[in-house]
Design an enzyme around this catalytic site. Structure first.
Site, mmCIF file in Angstrom:
data_model
loop_
_atom_site.group_PDB
_atom_site.id
_atom_site.type_symbol
_atom_site.label_atom_id
_atom_site.label_comp_id
_atom_site.label_asym_id
_atom_site.label_seq_id
_atom_site.Cartn_x
_atom_site.Cartn_y
_atom_site.Cartn_z
ATOM 1 N N GLN A 101 0.843 -1.194 0.000
ATOM 2 C CA GLN A 101 0.000 0.000 0.000
ATOM 3 C C GLN A 101 0.881 1.248 0.000
ATOM 4 O OE1 GLN A 101 -2.026 1.879 3.429
ATOM 5 N NE2 GLN A 101 -3.935 1.321 2.430
ATOM 6 N N TYR A 124 -5.517 11.185 4.002
ATOM 7 C CA TYR A 124 -4.158 11.405 3.501
ATOM 8 C C TYR A 124 -4.206 12.119 2.144
ATOM 9 C CZ TYR A 124 -3.172 8.337 7.395
ATOM 10 O OH TYR A 124 -3.115 7.811 8.662
ATOM 11 N N GLY A 173 -8.754 -6.603 9.674
ATOM 12 C CA GLY A 173 -7.611 -5.895 10.229
ATOM 13 C C GLY A 173 -7.111 -6.518 11.510
#
Length: 355
Positions: free
Chosen positions: A98, A178, A308
């Protein structure tokens, strides 16, 4: 058989199951953004996932936003990641990197004194995690057009280095407030040029990043993650349904490997809105359980499901789901701490007490 354990094609990769390990910041790299040997161990332990997506990796030093996060800019970083991919592949796994440029969600102390960059000079609310603790975010510097072109090229080069390091593909982090989402969202993007204003202009940066990444890796080795209305890191948008509908419609025809949509608390069913608009593999994440993941797959709402903290605490998560075994509980105190504790010492099923 549970639909979790059927194979699925994700772009060029054929995953043996539909359990994807989510990208999770772990802060185990050194001060130069180089992951250590324990990172290879960490990901290899989880190679039973249908697909691993790494933690966010900065494409260039100015993209760093947290302490001890890794990069993919230097030869030392590439060499370290090569150890990771070799370890995962040796255990039969598949792994995407990523790419995460934090933009304004950073601090000069993480950037050798430089001011963080953003589409517009708007200070985000909140605090940065720095080597000396949490401090308020500063007002970022607005990028020039030439600098925007330079960052797009940095993503292209980072993609090339990731493939050189042996990754099976790359994911663009387009969520969590972001840099890509800062451009996409009206609250953080007040530009007056062709990267700001209309949704077509605000989406331009994300789409140009994807095209640059696809040009290096092949589109079928590029995915994108989005989280509409997550509202994390001081990100806001005046019309998110319009924004994300437009963005995903522009992905049609690009041939991307997947669209990864993680939802956290929004009342809007973005999966129903976006999945019909995307032609590749559709990955869903955000608070799933085995039962809700199986239900989503059975209902045709997704092609694969993303976990996750369950993967963080259970390196053998697919096997535990297959057997109906108990899960280790994640230790939040060690999520971002340095060293092996809470990183590579979660027991696998065979070693778990009472197993």
């Amino acid at each position: 058989m549970s639909p979790l354990f059927t194979p699925v094609r994700i772009g060029r990769a054929l995953a043996p199951n539909r359990l994807v390990m989510a990208p999770m910041t772990r802060s185990r790299a050194d001060d130069h953004g180089v992951p250590g040997d324990i990172t290879a161990t960490y990901y290899a332990q989880r190679a039973g996932a249908g697909l691993i997506i790494t933690e966010g990796v900065f494409p260039s030093a100015m993209g760093k936003g947290y302490v001890r996060t890794p990069g993919i800019e230097t030869d030392a970083q590439v060499a370290a990641w090569k150890q990771v991919t070799e370890a995962v592949h040796a255990r039969g796994g598949r792994i995407f990197m990523q790419l995460m440029h934090c933009g304004r969600i950073s601090h000069p102390s993480l950037l050798d004194g430089a001011t963080p960059v953003a589409p517009s000079a708007i200070q985000p609310a909140g605090q940065a995690w720095t080597p000396v603790g949490q401090v308020d975010y500063v007002t970022p510097r607005a990028l020039s057009l030439d600098e925007i072109a330079g960052i797009i090229d940095e993503y292209r080069q980072a993609t090339r280095r990731a493939i050189t390091a042996g990754f099976d593909g790359v994911e663009l982090h387009g969520a969590s407030g972001y840099l890509p989402e800062q451009f996409l969202s009206s609250g953080s993007n007040q530009r007056q040029d062709h990267y700001g204003g209309s949704v077509e202009n605000r989406a331009r940066f994300v789409l140009e990043l994807l095209k640059a990444m696809a040009a290096e890796a092949g589109a079928d080795r590029v995915g994108i993650k989005i989280s509409p209305e997550m509202n994390f890191n001081s990100i806001t948008d005046a019309a998110p349904q319009e924004t994300y509908t437009y963005l995903v419609e522009q992905l049609r025809g690009m041939g991307l490997a997947y669209l990864h949509v993680a939802l956290f608390g929004t009342p809007v069913d973005y999966h129903a809105l976006l999945r019909p608009r995307f032609e590749g593999a559709y990955l869903i994440g955000g608070g799933l359980t085995q039962e809700s993941a199986e239900a989503a797959l059975a209902a045709g709402k997704a092609d694969a499901t993303v976990f996750g903290s369950a993967f963080l605490a259970n390196p053998d998560l697919p096997e535990r789901f297959r057997l109906g075994a108990a899960l280790n509980a994640p230790d939040k105190n060690s999520f971002y701490s340095p060293g092996p504790e809470g990183y590579i010492d979660y027991p696998a099923l065979a070693a778990a007490p009472g197993a």
